[in-house]
Design a protein around this motif. Structure first.
Motif, mmCIF file in Angstrom:
data_model
loop_
_atom_site.group_PDB
_atom_site.id
_atom_site.type_symbol
_atom_site.label_atom_id
_atom_site.label_comp_id
_atom_site.label_asym_id
_atom_site.label_seq_id
_atom_site.Cartn_x
_atom_site.Cartn_y
_atom_site.Cartn_z
ATOM 1 N N TRP A 125 14.072 4.521 4.170
ATOM 2 C CA TRP A 125 13.410 4.765 5.222
ATOM 3 C C TRP A 125 14.220 5.977 5.971
ATOM 4 N N VAL A 126 13.612 6.749 6.770
ATOM 5 C CA VAL A 126 14.316 7.571 7.725
ATOM 6 C C VAL A 126 13.504 7.852 8.815
ATOM 7 N N ASP A 127 13.964 8.338 9.910
ATOM 8 C CA ASP A 127 13.500 8.716 11.144
ATOM 9 C C ASP A 127 13.412 10.349 11.363
ATOM 10 N N SER A 128 13.261 11.293 10.339
ATOM 11 C CA SER A 128 13.127 12.539 10.153
ATOM 12 C C SER A 128 12.151 13.075 9.281
ATOM 13 N N ALA A 129 11.378 13.927 9.780
ATOM 14 C CA ALA A 129 10.285 14.330 8.609
ATOM 15 C C ALA A 129 10.862 15.311 7.626
ATOM 16 N N ALA A 130 11.985 16.105 8.350
ATOM 17 C CA ALA A 130 12.561 17.061 7.353
ATOM 18 C C ALA A 130 13.440 16.359 6.396
ATOM 19 N N SER A 131 13.939 15.105 6.702
ATOM 20 C CA SER A 131 14.743 14.388 5.667
ATOM 21 C C SER A 131 13.599 13.656 4.649
ATOM 22 N N LEU A 132 12.522 13.343 5.239
ATOM 23 C CA LEU A 132 11.704 12.490 4.288
ATOM 24 C C LEU A 132 11.160 13.686 3.243
ATOM 25 N N TRP A 133 10.909 14.835 3.526
ATOM 26 C CA TRP A 133 10.444 15.994 2.596
ATOM 27 C C TRP A 133 11.480 16.298 1.731
ATOM 28 N N GLY A 134 12.608 16.726 2.410
ATOM 29 C CA GLY A 134 13.438 17.096 1.415
ATOM 30 C C GLY A 134 14.164 15.923 0.447
ATOM 31 N N GLY A 135 14.029 14.652 0.922
ATOM 32 C CA GLY A 135 14.314 13.692 -0.163
ATOM 33 C C GLY A 135 13.300 13.871 -1.057
ATOM 34 N N ARG A 136 12.070 13.741 -1.060
ATOM 35 C CA ARG A 136 11.052 13.760 -1.812
ATOM 36 C C ARG A 136 10.866 14.972 -2.662
ATOM 37 N N ARG A 137 11.194 16.021 -1.966
ATOM 38 C CA ARG A 137 10.886 17.379 -2.827
ATOM 39 C C ARG A 137 12.178 17.495 -3.765
ATOM 40 N N ILE A 138 13.595 17.298 -3.155
ATOM 41 C CA ILE A 138 14.803 17.920 -3.779
ATOM 42 C C ILE A 138 15.017 16.609 -4.863
ATOM 43 N N TRP A 139 15.447 15.290 -4.204
ATOM 44 C CA TRP A 139 15.898 14.336 -5.087
ATOM 45 C C TRP A 139 14.817 13.227 -5.455
ATOM 46 N N SER A 140 13.542 13.561 -5.460
ATOM 47 C CA SER A 140 12.535 12.542 -5.875
ATOM 48 C C SER A 140 12.819 11.222 -5.369
ATOM 49 N N LEU A 141 13.196 11.231 -4.147
ATOM 50 C CA LEU A 141 13.265 9.851 -3.396
ATOM 51 C C LEU A 141 12.196 9.436 -2.859
ATOM 52 N N PRO A 142 11.757 8.242 -2.727
ATOM 53 C CA PRO A 142 10.451 7.628 -1.975
ATOM 54 C C PRO A 142 10.609 7.468 -0.532
ATOM 55 N N LYS A 143 11.242 8.606 0.200
ATOM 56 C CA LYS A 143 11.359 8.255 1.688
ATOM 57 C C LYS A 143 10.155 8.120 2.321
ATOM 58 N N LYS A 195 0.879 -1.012 0.049
ATOM 59 C CA LYS A 195 -0.046 0.130 0.052
ATOM 60 C C LYS A 195 0.782 1.400 0.007
ATOM 61 N N THR A 196 0.151 2.625 -0.517
ATOM 62 C CA THR A 196 0.920 3.679 -0.565
ATOM 63 C C THR A 196 1.047 4.113 0.938
ATOM 64 N N PRO A 197 2.146 4.558 1.228
ATOM 65 C CA PRO A 197 2.397 4.809 2.560
ATOM 66 C C PRO A 197 1.690 6.185 2.878
ATOM 67 N N LYS A 198 1.102 6.399 4.145
ATOM 68 C CA LYS A 198 0.615 7.650 4.814
ATOM 69 C C LYS A 198 1.692 8.357 5.121
ATOM 70 N N LEU A 199 1.780 9.650 4.536
ATOM 71 C CA LEU A 199 2.988 10.375 4.967
ATOM 72 C C LEU A 199 2.501 11.464 5.983
ATOM 73 N N PRO A 200 3.517 11.914 6.575
ATOM 74 C CA PRO A 200 3.571 12.995 7.705
ATOM 75 C C PRO A 200 3.305 14.315 7.076
ATOM 76 N N PRO A 201 2.582 15.250 7.912
ATOM 77 C CA PRO A 201 2.527 16.600 7.492
ATOM 78 C C PRO A 201 3.618 17.010 7.022
ATOM 79 N N GLU A 202 3.591 17.734 5.757
ATOM 80 C CA GLU A 202 4.993 18.341 5.309
ATOM 81 C C GLU A 202 5.808 19.351 6.083
ATOM 82 N N VAL A 203 6.791 19.407 6.381
ATOM 83 C CA VAL A 203 7.638 20.462 7.105
ATOM 84 C C VAL A 203 8.862 20.942 6.445
ATOM 85 N N PRO A 204 9.403 22.010 6.955
ATOM 86 C CA PRO A 204 10.415 22.662 5.936
ATOM 87 C C PRO A 204 11.826 21.890 6.327
#
Length: 220
Positions: free
Chosen positions: A86-104, A2-11
């Motif tokens: 997988w990462v344990d940081s919401a900032a890393s998750l959203w940075g990875g997705r928005r900058i490098w298009s990685l499915p964190k 299943k598509t993962p449920k993502l946390p709210p986007e953070v800076p």
């Protein structure tokens, strides 16, 4: 899966990211072919996949990270196609997705003596990894770390610059979730541990196949 449920986007910080800590990288053989999207092709056997476990304790962000994927190539481009990360940081998750298009995705990393347990955000098991902290020898060596992200004909490629003192071995898979289409287990065919590791991850190059439009933004 299943598509993962993502946390709210953070800076998140802009690229480049300067990170430092330690890592374990191993090459494992899966029980079946590991996915590789066209037009990319496997560099080695389709069943060979890289498992990389990172602990970033200094730098732009501090977080743990587990990534899995095969080495692939297309024309002159080559790198790690990140199937799961997988990462344990919401900032890393959203940075990875928005900058490098990685499915964190989010996960928790529980470190014990000689192993680490990784659970996803829903509390489900992902992996149990055996780790040995082996002291590297000689000077810190420079190593390119090429990566590939994106989907649907729109890709991002980047080459991280790592330095670290390397020691042979140190990584094994003691448990792997049966939720995934391929299974991993046992000692790596070859693995290394890098202590006193530093890594610079630059902004990506975004490009598209013929008929697709370039995109520098990761899908959510």
């Amino acid at each position: 899966m299943k598509t993962p449920k993502l946390p709210p986007e953070v800076p998140f910080p802009p690229a480049p990211w300067q990170l430092a800590g330690e890592c374990w990288i191993g090459l494992f053989q899966a029980d079946q072919d590991v996915p590789c999207p066209a037009p990319w092709q496997h560099v080695f056997s389709p069943r060979l996949t890289v498992v990389a476990l990172m602990r970033y304790i200094e730098g732009t962000l501090q977080y743990d990270e587990l990534m899995v994927g095969p080495l692939v190539r297309h024309g002159t481009r080559m790198g790690l196609w990140v199937v799961h990360i997988w990462v344990d940081s919401a900032a890393s998750l959203w940075g990875g997705r928005r900058i490098w298009s990685l499915p964190k995705e989010l996960a928790t990393f529980t470190w014990e003596e000689g192993r680490v347990r990784v659970l996803d955000a829903r509390g489900g098991p992902i992996a149990m990894l055996g780790v040995e902290r082996r002291t590297g020898f000689g000077p810190a060596l420079p190593m390119p770390v090429p990566g590939i992200g994106g989907a649907s004909g729109q890709w991002t490629t980047f080459v991280g610059r790592m330095r670290g003192r390397l020691a042979r071995g140190g990584l094994s898979v003691e448990g792997w979730s049966d939720r995934f289409p391929f299974q991993l287990g046992g000692t790596a065919l070859v693995s290394v541990h890098a202590d006193r590791m530093s890594l610079t991850v630059p902004p990506p190059e975004s490009w598209a196949e013929e008929g697709a439009s370039p995109s520098a933004t990761a899908s959510p």
